[in-house]
Design an enzyme around this catalytic site. Sequence first.
Site, PDB file in Angstrom:
ATOM      1  CD1 TRP A   1     -12.223 -24.791   7.318  1.00 39.97           C
ATOM      2  CD2 TRP A   1     -13.162 -25.229   9.315  1.00 39.97           C
ATOM      3  NE1 TRP A   1     -11.235 -24.799   8.250  1.00 39.97           N
ATOM      4  CE2 TRP A   1     -11.770 -25.065   9.486  1.00 39.97           C
ATOM      5  CE3 TRP A   1     -13.954 -25.502  10.427  1.00 39.97           C
ATOM      6  CZ2 TRP A   1     -11.164 -25.166  10.736  1.00 39.97           C
ATOM      7  CZ3 TRP A   1     -13.359 -25.605  11.671  1.00 39.97           C
ATOM      8  CH2 TRP A   1     -11.975 -25.447  11.827  1.00 39.97           C
TER       9      TRP A   1
ATOM     10  CG  HIS B   1     -17.736 -15.885  13.868  1.00 44.09           C
ATOM     11  ND1 HIS B   1     -17.602 -14.788  14.685  1.00 44.09           N
ATOM     12  CD2 HIS B   1     -18.181 -16.883  14.672  1.00 44.09           C
ATOM     13  CE1 HIS B   1     -17.962 -15.114  15.914  1.00 44.09           C
ATOM     14  NE2 HIS B   1     -18.319 -16.375  15.943  1.00 44.09           N
TER      15      HIS B   1
ATOM     16  CE  LYS C   1     -23.549 -14.789  24.780  1.00 36.68           C
ATOM     17  NZ  LYS C   1     -22.950 -13.585  25.389  1.00 36.68           N
TER      18      LYS C   1
ATOM     19  N   GLY D   1     -17.745  -5.353  27.293  1.00 38.92           N
ATOM     20  CA  GLY D   1     -17.416  -5.791  25.927  1.00 38.92           C
ATOM     21  C   GLY D   1     -17.617  -4.680  24.912  1.00 38.92           C
TER      22      GLY D   1
ATOM     23  CG  ASP E   1     -21.407 -28.843   7.177  1.00 44.54           C
ATOM     24  OD1 ASP E   1     -20.600 -28.108   6.583  1.00 44.54           O
ATOM     25  OD2 ASP E   1     -22.051 -29.747   6.621  1.00 44.54           O
TER      26      ASP E   1
ATOM     27  CE1 TYR F   1     -20.408 -17.305  22.692  1.00 49.21           C
ATOM     28  CE2 TYR F   1     -21.829 -18.275  21.028  1.00 49.21           C
ATOM     29  CZ  TYR F   1     -21.300 -17.166  21.640  1.00 49.21           C
ATOM     30  OH  TYR F   1     -21.658 -15.909  21.212  1.00 49.21           O
TER      31      TYR F   1
ATOM     32  NE  ARG G   1     -24.021 -21.472  10.996  1.00 51.07           N
ATOM     33  CZ  ARG G   1     -24.301 -22.776  10.932  1.00 51.07           C
ATOM     34  NH1 ARG G   1     -25.434 -23.186  10.386  1.00 51.07           N
ATOM     35  NH2 ARG G   1     -23.481 -23.677  11.419  1.00 51.07           N
TER      36      ARG G   1
ATOM     37  CG  ASN H   1     -24.009 -17.112  12.751  1.00 53.33           C
ATOM     38  OD1 ASN H   1     -25.054 -17.671  13.042  1.00 53.33           O
ATOM     39  ND2 ASN H   1     -22.842 -17.676  12.915  1.00 53.33           N
TER      40      ASN H   1
HETATM   41  N1  LIG Z   1     -19.974 -12.008  16.651  1.00 51.32           N
HETATM   42  C1  LIG Z   1     -21.067 -12.730  16.464  1.00 51.32           C
HETATM   43  O1  LIG Z   1     -21.296 -13.274  15.367  1.00 51.32           O
HETATM   44  C2  LIG Z   1     -22.074 -12.882  17.571  1.00 51.32           C
HETATM   45  C3  LIG Z   1     -23.245 -13.625  17.308  1.00 51.32           C
HETATM   46  C4  LIG Z   1     -24.187 -13.776  18.309  1.00 51.32           C
HETATM   47  C5  LIG Z   1     -23.969 -13.204  19.556  1.00 51.32           C
HETATM   48  N2  LIG Z   1     -22.828 -12.498  19.783  1.00 51.32           N
HETATM   49  C6  LIG Z   1     -22.629 -11.926  21.117  1.00 51.32           C
HETATM   50  O2  LIG Z   1     -22.348 -10.550  20.977  1.00 51.32           O
HETATM   51  C7  LIG Z   1     -21.452 -10.140  22.012  1.00 51.32           C
HETATM   52  C8  LIG Z   1     -20.270  -9.403  21.424  1.00 51.32           C
HETATM   53  O3  LIG Z   1     -19.579 -10.255  20.517  1.00 51.32           O
HETATM   54  P1  LIG Z   1     -18.377  -9.708  19.610  1.00 51.32           P
HETATM   55  O4  LIG Z   1     -18.390 -10.496  18.373  1.00 51.32           O
HETATM   56  O5  LIG Z   1     -18.429  -8.235  19.568  1.00 51.32           O
HETATM   57  O6  LIG Z   1     -17.120 -10.195  20.467  1.00 51.32           O
HETATM   58  P2  LIG Z   1     -15.665  -9.530  20.628  1.00 51.32           P
HETATM   59  O7  LIG Z   1     -15.350  -8.610  19.511  1.00 51.32           O
HETATM   60  O8  LIG Z   1     -14.728 -10.676  20.890  1.00 51.32           O
HETATM   61  O9  LIG Z   1     -15.815  -8.667  21.934  1.00 51.32           O
HETATM   62  C9  LIG Z   1     -15.962  -9.271  23.166  1.00 51.32           C
HETATM   63  C10 LIG Z   1     -15.488  -8.334  24.236  1.00 51.32           C
HETATM   64  O10 LIG Z   1     -15.626  -9.025  25.488  1.00 51.32           O
HETATM   65  C11 LIG Z   1     -14.623  -8.542  26.348  1.00 51.32           C
HETATM   66  N3  LIG Z   1     -14.210  -9.624  27.262  1.00 51.32           N
HETATM   67  C12 LIG Z   1     -13.889 -10.902  26.931  1.00 51.32           C
HETATM   68  N4  LIG Z   1     -13.530 -11.572  28.046  1.00 51.32           N
HETATM   69  C13 LIG Z   1     -13.607 -10.691  29.090  1.00 51.32           C
HETATM   70  C14 LIG Z   1     -13.338 -10.781  30.486  1.00 51.32           C
HETATM   71  N5  LIG Z   1     -12.932 -11.939  31.055  1.00 51.32           N
HETATM   72  N6  LIG Z   1     -13.542  -9.686  31.235  1.00 51.32           N
HETATM   73  C15 LIG Z   1     -13.959  -8.514  30.683  1.00 51.32           C
HETATM   74  N7  LIG Z   1     -14.224  -8.362  29.370  1.00 51.32           N
HETATM   75  C16 LIG Z   1     -14.032  -9.448  28.585  1.00 51.32           C
HETATM   76  C17 LIG Z   1     -13.427  -8.115  25.496  1.00 51.32           C
HETATM   77  O11 LIG Z   1     -12.946  -6.917  26.091  1.00 51.32           O
HETATM   78  P3  LIG Z   1     -11.477  -6.278  25.790  1.00 51.32           P
HETATM   79  O12 LIG Z   1     -11.629  -5.659  24.425  1.00 51.32           O
HETATM   80  O13 LIG Z   1     -11.282  -5.291  26.856  1.00 51.32           O
HETATM   81  O14 LIG Z   1     -10.514  -7.431  25.800  1.00 51.32           O
HETATM   82  C18 LIG Z   1     -14.033  -7.914  24.107  1.00 51.32           C
HETATM   83  O15 LIG Z   1     -13.979  -6.562  23.683  1.00 51.32           O
HETATM   84  C19 LIG Z   1     -21.080 -11.396  22.794  1.00 51.32           C
HETATM   85  O16 LIG Z   1     -21.858 -11.471  23.950  1.00 51.32           O
HETATM   86  C20 LIG Z   1     -21.434 -12.515  21.838  1.00 51.32           C
HETATM   87  O17 LIG Z   1     -21.770 -13.696  22.530  1.00 51.32           O
HETATM   88  C21 LIG Z   1     -21.877 -12.310  18.819  1.00 51.32           C
END
Ligand SMILES: NC(=O)c1ccc[n+]([C@@H]2O[C@H](COP(=O)([O-])OP(=O)(O)OC[C@H]3O[C@@H](n4cnc5c(N)ncnc54)[C@H](OP(=O)(O)O)[C@@H]3O)[C@@H](O)[C@H]2O)c1
Length: 330
Positions: free
Chosen positions: A205, A182, A143, A13, A272, A139, A212, A168
């Site tokens: 929404w 988000h 996790k 990721g 919410d 989700y 948060r 978040n």
């Molecule tokens: N964003 C938030 O607010 C938030 C909050 C709490 C925790 N998190 C955690 O932080 C982490 C990163 O989140 P993010 O917001 O950066 O998400 P993101 O921008 O959607 O990035 C997720 C990445 O996961 C990869 N991915 C998804 N499905 C896959 C698959 N089947 N096989 C291989 N790679 C896959 C994608 O790779 P490709 O680019 O190659 O498609 C993408 O780059 C996650 O674990 C999330 O649960 C995020």
Amino acid sequence: MSWLADRRIAVTGGAGFLGRHIVEALRRRGCCDVFVPRRADYDLTDMDDVRRLYEDHRPQVVIHLAAKVGGIGHIKERPAEFLYENLMMGMQVMEEARRRGVEKLVAVGSVCAYPKEAPVPFREDDLWCGYPEETNAPYGLAKKMLIVKAQADRQQYGFNAVCPLLANLYGPGDNFDPASSHVIPALVRRCLEAARERSSVVDAWGSGNASRDFLYVEDAAEAIVLAAERYDGAEPVNVGSGREVTIRELAAMIAGITGFTGEIRWDASRPDGQPRRRLDISRAERELRFRPRTALEDGLRRTVEWCRAVSATRRGGDGEREVISYERLR
Ligand SMILES: NC(=O)c1ccc[n+]([C@@H]2O[C@H](COP(=O)([O-])OP(=O)(O)OC[C@H]3O[C@@H](n4cnc5c(N)ncnc54)[C@H](OP(=O)(O)O)[C@@H]3O)[C@@H](O)[C@H]2O)c1
């Protein structure tokens, strides 16, 4: 010099929103052998691809971020995908790391794992006192299983897997696609568009009363790298700002920064999500020596500036009408 600097590191990721900032933070520490597997090459829901990834790159340290991520509207539409894909990726990436003797794995978790009614601020010891808020449960529970697997593997095999739980996130490079974004990118986009079009109303929404804990993405990336460097404990670690803000307060801040002066109209028929969120970050302060650096107001300003700059470079159209594409502004 960080001990990570001479390790082969895989960041699953790593091309995503948080991942890019983590890769950057690793590079700043002198790590030059950092590999980012892309989904198109290694679909981590498929065990054969997971095995091939380890075979091809033989990482010594794995930071597992790959996930299906989205706002509550997106999770509500596709709960089965959120559960299945996140669970399979987490279990398989960790299982193969353990089997192959990877030195350390950081499994990035989420505040969505907390029970809906957990006492505020959320303490790691209260993770199991109830069921998560229903809309994000598929989700959040997927996790949450990362924690169970990390602890079971540590107990049975002595495998070093650690689990930071993120609040978040927001910041430059976020997902601005209205179908899956988000709350912060959704409100930034709507307010910028309304200000530009001189519209008097922005729809938002929910009731606006939910709260948060928002963490700036660069601060989150730093905390994840600190967890890789410094933390070898079995217990999960909250990573947040420690500040609680209602969505109504957030919307007012974003309106001010974007120059939108009209009305925010709350649509209470929309969910919410979890009523309140604030993380107790004392364990992260103690174990990682982590302190969030970016105040929400500053982080929002940088996010809006980034959004304006990127959308300005993407302008096109017929000369009369400006067309701005916000689809994944990154
Ligand atoms: N964003 C938030 O607010 C938030 C909050 C709490 C925790 N998190 C955690 O932080 C982490 C990163 O989140 P993010 O917001 O950066 O998400 P993101 O921008 O959607 O990035 C997720 C990445 O996961 C990869 N991915 C998804 N499905 C896959 C698959 N089947 N096989 C291989 N790679 C896959 C994608 O790779 P490709 O680019 O190659 O498609 C993408 O780059 C996650 O674990 C999330 O649960 C995020």
